[in-house]
Design an enzyme around this catalytic site. Structure first.
Site, PDB file in Angstrom:
ATOM      1  N   THR A   1     -27.615  33.201  66.430  1.00  0.00           N
ATOM      2  CA  THR A   1     -26.302  33.257  65.795  1.00  0.00           C
ATOM      3  C   THR A   1     -26.345  32.536  64.451  1.00  0.00           C
ATOM      4  O   THR A   1     -27.426  32.150  63.978  1.00  0.00           O
ATOM      5  CB  THR A   1     -25.210  32.744  66.772  1.00  0.00           C
ATOM      6  OG1 THR A   1     -23.947  32.930  66.168  1.00  0.00           O
ATOM      7  CG2 THR A   1     -25.377  31.281  67.126  1.00  0.00           C
TER       8      THR A   1
ATOM      9  N   LYS B 203     -29.306  34.493  61.673  1.00  0.00           N
ATOM     10  CA  LYS B 203     -29.493  35.929  61.951  1.00  0.00           C
ATOM     11  C   LYS B 203     -30.354  36.632  60.906  1.00  0.00           C
ATOM     12  O   LYS B 203     -31.109  37.543  61.245  1.00  0.00           O
ATOM     13  CB  LYS B 203     -28.140  36.641  62.058  1.00  0.00           C
ATOM     14  CG  LYS B 203     -27.422  36.354  63.364  1.00  0.00           C
ATOM     15  CD  LYS B 203     -26.177  37.215  63.508  1.00  0.00           C
ATOM     16  CE  LYS B 203     -25.408  36.824  64.751  1.00  0.00           C
ATOM     17  NZ  LYS B 203     -24.221  37.639  64.997  1.00  0.00           N
TER      18      LYS B 203
ATOM     19  N   GLY C 167     -19.601  40.374  55.673  1.00  0.00           N
ATOM     20  CA  GLY C 167     -20.653  39.480  56.146  1.00  0.00           C
ATOM     21  C   GLY C 167     -21.515  40.174  57.202  1.00  0.00           C
ATOM     22  O   GLY C 167     -21.563  41.411  57.280  1.00  0.00           O
TER      23      GLY C 167
ATOM     24  N   ASP D 154     -25.475  43.419  68.078  1.00  0.00           N
ATOM     25  CA  ASP D 154     -24.093  43.286  67.591  1.00  0.00           C
ATOM     26  C   ASP D 154     -23.478  44.662  67.301  1.00  0.00           C
ATOM     27  O   ASP D 154     -22.312  44.911  67.600  1.00  0.00           O
ATOM     28  CB  ASP D 154     -24.049  42.439  66.311  1.00  0.00           C
ATOM     29  CG  ASP D 154     -24.106  40.949  66.612  1.00  0.00           C
ATOM     30  OD1 ASP D 154     -23.773  40.561  67.749  1.00  0.00           O
ATOM     31  OD2 ASP D 154     -24.490  40.180  65.710  1.00  0.00           O
TER      32      ASP D 154
ATOM     33  N   GLY E  24     -14.079  42.794  55.427  1.00  0.00           N
ATOM     34  CA  GLY E  24     -15.108  41.752  55.470  1.00  0.00           C
ATOM     35  C   GLY E  24     -16.464  42.362  55.150  1.00  0.00           C
ATOM     36  O   GLY E  24     -16.679  43.563  55.379  1.00  0.00           O
TER      37      GLY E  24
HETATM   38  P1  NAP Z   1     -19.561  35.807  57.471  1.00  0.00           P
HETATM   39  O1  NAP Z   1     -20.895  36.401  57.297  1.00  0.00           O
HETATM   40  O2  NAP Z   1     -19.321  34.391  57.080  1.00  0.00           O
HETATM   41  O3  NAP Z   1     -18.468  36.726  56.714  1.00  0.00           O
HETATM   42  C1  NAP Z   1     -17.147  36.344  56.623  1.00  0.00           C
HETATM   43  C2  NAP Z   1     -16.329  37.438  55.919  1.00  0.00           C
HETATM   44  O4  NAP Z   1     -14.962  37.023  55.990  1.00  0.00           O
HETATM   45  C3  NAP Z   1     -16.670  37.606  54.453  1.00  0.00           C
HETATM   46  O5  NAP Z   1     -16.530  38.955  54.128  1.00  0.00           O
HETATM   47  C4  NAP Z   1     -15.600  36.782  53.761  1.00  0.00           C
HETATM   48  O6  NAP Z   1     -15.262  37.250  52.453  1.00  0.00           O
HETATM   49  C5  NAP Z   1     -14.419  37.017  54.652  1.00  0.00           C
HETATM   50  N1  NAP Z   1     -13.452  35.922  54.568  1.00  0.00           N
HETATM   51  C6  NAP Z   1     -13.574  34.675  55.066  1.00  0.00           C
HETATM   52  N2  NAP Z   1     -12.452  33.974  54.813  1.00  0.00           N
HETATM   53  C7  NAP Z   1     -11.608  34.783  54.122  1.00  0.00           C
HETATM   54  C8  NAP Z   1     -10.310  34.632  53.590  1.00  0.00           C
HETATM   55  N3  NAP Z   1      -9.638  33.489  53.708  1.00  0.00           N
HETATM   56  N4  NAP Z   1      -9.759  35.686  52.974  1.00  0.00           N
HETATM   57  C9  NAP Z   1     -10.406  36.869  52.836  1.00  0.00           C
HETATM   58  N5  NAP Z   1     -11.655  37.063  53.329  1.00  0.00           N
HETATM   59  C10 NAP Z   1     -12.251  36.041  53.966  1.00  0.00           C
HETATM   60  O7  NAP Z   1     -19.114  35.871  59.001  1.00  0.00           O
HETATM   61  P2  NAP Z   1     -19.582  36.938  60.103  1.00  0.00           P
HETATM   62  O8  NAP Z   1     -20.763  36.414  60.814  1.00  0.00           O
HETATM   63  O9  NAP Z   1     -19.654  38.281  59.511  1.00  0.00           O
HETATM   64  O10 NAP Z   1     -18.370  36.839  61.139  1.00  0.00           O
HETATM   65  C11 NAP Z   1     -17.098  37.390  60.824  1.00  0.00           C
HETATM   66  C12 NAP Z   1     -16.203  37.296  62.038  1.00  0.00           C
HETATM   67  O11 NAP Z   1     -16.718  38.079  63.106  1.00  0.00           O
HETATM   68  C13 NAP Z   1     -16.080  35.866  62.576  1.00  0.00           C
HETATM   69  O12 NAP Z   1     -14.741  35.638  62.925  1.00  0.00           O
HETATM   70  C14 NAP Z   1     -16.934  35.883  63.806  1.00  0.00           C
HETATM   71  O13 NAP Z   1     -16.476  34.975  64.791  1.00  0.00           O
HETATM   72  C15 NAP Z   1     -16.763  37.318  64.280  1.00  0.00           C
HETATM   73  N6  NAP Z   1     -17.879  37.726  65.134  1.00  0.00           N
HETATM   74  C16 NAP Z   1     -17.577  38.102  66.392  1.00  0.00           C
HETATM   75  C17 NAP Z   1     -18.581  38.487  67.248  1.00  0.00           C
HETATM   76  C18 NAP Z   1     -18.217  38.895  68.650  1.00  0.00           C
HETATM   77  O14 NAP Z   1     -19.094  38.949  69.509  1.00  0.00           O
HETATM   78  N7  NAP Z   1     -16.961  39.225  68.874  1.00  0.00           N
HETATM   79  C19 NAP Z   1     -19.906  38.513  66.821  1.00  0.00           C
HETATM   80  C20 NAP Z   1     -20.187  38.140  65.509  1.00  0.00           C
HETATM   81  C21 NAP Z   1     -19.157  37.740  64.678  1.00  0.00           C
HETATM   82  P3  NAP Z   1     -16.094  36.826  51.171  1.00  0.00           P
HETATM   83  O15 NAP Z   1     -17.325  37.701  51.139  1.00  0.00           O
HETATM   84  O16 NAP Z   1     -15.186  37.086  50.032  1.00  0.00           O
HETATM   85  O17 NAP Z   1     -16.436  35.370  51.341  1.00  0.00           O
END
Ligand code: NAP
Length: 514
Positions: free
Chosen positions: A283, A287, A358, A332, A356
């Site tokens: 995680t 990753k 990420g 994922d 998003g």
């Molecule tokens: P990440 O790589 O940090 O990406 C975060 C994304 O959110 C980026 O696109 C970021 O935009 C955007 N963001 C963050 N804060 C923001 C705000 N205040 N306003 C607008 N955009 C915002 O994170 P990730 O690993 O992709 O995870 C994203 C979400 O998916 C998390 O909540 C995580 O818990 C969830 N997730 C869930 C699972 C599951 O099994 N359900 C698995 C993996 C992840 P910028 O590019 O502009 O910074």
């Protein structure tokens, strides 16, 4: 042999290709251990009253596989040595039944040696290839199933007695707990070596209360047991160890899942190798960073650019992991794809927006494109969304990737600003940002709320809380809603399959997590 200390492992199962000599090794082993020997192919012949080649000729392979399933489901739970048919562990149901309270040994044989051993036998052909090619083809095809369904891999290109000797030794090592006096005496048995390495690598790793003691105590009781971990920084919040350990207990699998919080991805990979860990779930923030330290990554992980699943092929040989290859993959995207499919949401040619850009978004876009959706990724930082779309188009469209229905992926991913939501009016909205973890936050603001309407599917990847403000508002507006918990459930189910060959029902996982 008796029950393992505290473990209840009482059956020894030999699996592998027919030319691995399982039956001969099994007979010798049963003699040495003083246990009854069961060859599943002979059981099938007894049950049906005809030789296997005749079953194939008269009724076909499907009928044979049904008989095999019945025989495996009714194997005695008491001490015995079982040799299985070569193709049986391709069925997850068989793998689960064989694994229950057993130690499973994969007798690994090279195609040439195997062919030499079976060329005179009456083994029925399973393909229209020539016999030498068929052996190579089947060993290759089944190899992943043999690895994930077994606890130990044994080189079987040798004389049967030597193979049986190795198995007897491994069973003794696996069944002999590491005592204080062994450690004090500076013993260097396989168990003591493993224990020392685990102690060295995991001491000081931040873990929830009592979890490191549980790991060390597990290794002392089961010195050669499989160890898995969730690798992240931090990792202590993860529910993966609780889920996996509950499943191991229920499915009678000799394994333990723990936490692996290290400074760098390189440290994670070193620990996997030095301790002979069976698998790590990866995680944030490892990753992407883990990729250079792996020996191989599969097509999905390469396209997504991230690995959340690492399987160590060396964990099972009693070498403490030496020589193992680390295989990286990604579940994922599977965790996004499966809930959409299971909810009956129509995805093909539908307009989908992923908010998003990420890691989670990459998995979501990949899943949607593989299902044939017309995807737009929108993000606060538009450049990241554009990069994501370009990467996905390069791997899926220019790379010639196939949709889940076997046709080429054709619709390119587009990118833009979050405001585009109300212009697109999508059929599917996936939130892949972290917005929503606080009860008052939602990524779909007042201006875009018009998109939340009957018939639209809204999938929020945020899983704490399970019902976010976005999901609440979407449900109120008549949308189909899917919680991020579902992604966690399905990606974990797929990891359990890739690590142990078992298929755990989504409902069972949901109930454990509840
Ligand atoms: P990440 O790589 O940090 O990406 C975060 C994304 O959110 C980026 O696109 C970021 O935009 C955007 N963001 C963050 N804060 C923001 C705000 N205040 N306003 C607008 N955009 C915002 O994170 P990730 O690993 O992709 O995870 C994203 C979400 O998916 C998390 O909540 C995580 O818990 C969830 N997730 C869930 C699972 C599951 O099994 N359900 C698995 C993996 C992840 P910028 O590019 O502009 O910074």
């Amino acid at each position: 042999m008796g029950k393992f200390e505290g473990g209840g492992i009482i059956r020894v199962v030999l699996t592998g290709f027919r030319g691995s000599g399982k039956t001969t090794v099994g007979g010798i082993l049963a003699d040495r251990l003083g246990q009854p020997f069961i060859d599943t192919d002979s059981e099938i012949e007894n049950k049906s009253g005809m030789p296997i080649e005749e079953i194939f000729k008269e009724y076909g392979e499907a009928h044979f596989r049904n008989l095999e399933r019945e025989v495996i489901a009714s194997l005695p739970e008491s001490d015995c040595v079982v040799a299985t048919g070569g193709g049986c562990v391709q069925s997850a149901e068989n793998a689960a039944n064989l694994r229950h309270d057993s130690l499973v040994f994969f007798l690994d044989v090279s195609p040439d040696v195997s062919y030499g051993r079976i060329s005179e036998s009456s083994r029925p052909a399973l393909t229209d290839k020539d016999p030498v090619d068929e052996v190579k083809y089947l060993i290759n095809l089944r190899y992943p199933a043999y690895l994930r369904s077994s606890d130990f891999r044994i080189d079987a290109d040798r004389e049967a007695g030597a193979v049986a000797d190795d198995i007897v030794r491994i069973i003794a090592d696996a069944a002999t707990p590491v005592s204080d006096s062994d450690i004090a005496a500076g013993e260097d048995s396989a168990g003591v070596l493993r224990y020392r390495e685990v102690l060295r690598s995991f001491s000081g790793v931040p873990m929830p209360e009592r979890k490191s003691e549980q790991l060390f105590s597990y290794v002392r009781k089961h010195p050669l047991g499989s160890i898995c971990a969730i690798a992240g920084r931090p990792s202590g919040h993860s529910r993966t160890p609780y889920l996996f350990n509950t499943i191991f207990e229920r499915y009678g699998i000799p394994a333990h899942c723990t936490y692996l919080e290290k400074e760098t991805a390189g440290d994670v990979a070193d620990t996997v190798r030095s301790c002979g860990l069976r698998a790590v779930s990866v995680t944030i923030p490892f990753k992407e960073e883990i990729i250079p330290y792996l020996d191989e990554i599969n097509e999905d992980a390469r396209a997504i650019g991230a690995v959340n699943t690492v399987f160590n092929t060396g964990n099972m040989s009693n070498t403490g992991g030496a020589g193992g290859r680390l295989l990286g993959s990604n579940t994922d995207w599977y965790g996004v794809m499966k809930p959409l499919v299971e909810s009956g949401v129509k995805v093909k040619s539908k307009k989908a927006v992923v908010i998003g850009a990420g890691g989670a978004s990459r998995a979501a876009v990949y899943a949607l494109m593989k299902l044939g959706a017309d995807v737009t990724v929108v993000n606060r930082t538009v450049g990241r969304a554009e990069k994501l779309a370009a990467d996905m188009n390069a791997s899926l469209i220019e790379g010639g990737c196939l949709q889940t229905d076997g046709k080429p992926v054709e619709i390119p991913c587009k990118a833009g600003e979050i405001e585009m939501l109300r212009e697109i009016m999508p059929d599917i909205i996936i939130n892949a940002t972290s917005i929503g973890m606080r009860a008052e936050d939602t990524p779909v603001d007042r201006e875009n709320r018009v998109c939340l309407r009957k018939g639209v599917c809204v999938f929020d990847l945020v899983y704490t809380p399970p019902v976010t403000r976005l999901l609440f508002e979407a449900r109120t507006a008549g949308c189909t809603v899917i919680s991020g918990v579902e992604m966690f459930v399905y990606q974990a189910a797929e990891q359990l399959f890739r690590y142990f060959g078992i298929r755990v029902d989504a409902d069972e996982i949901r109930n454990i997590l509840r």
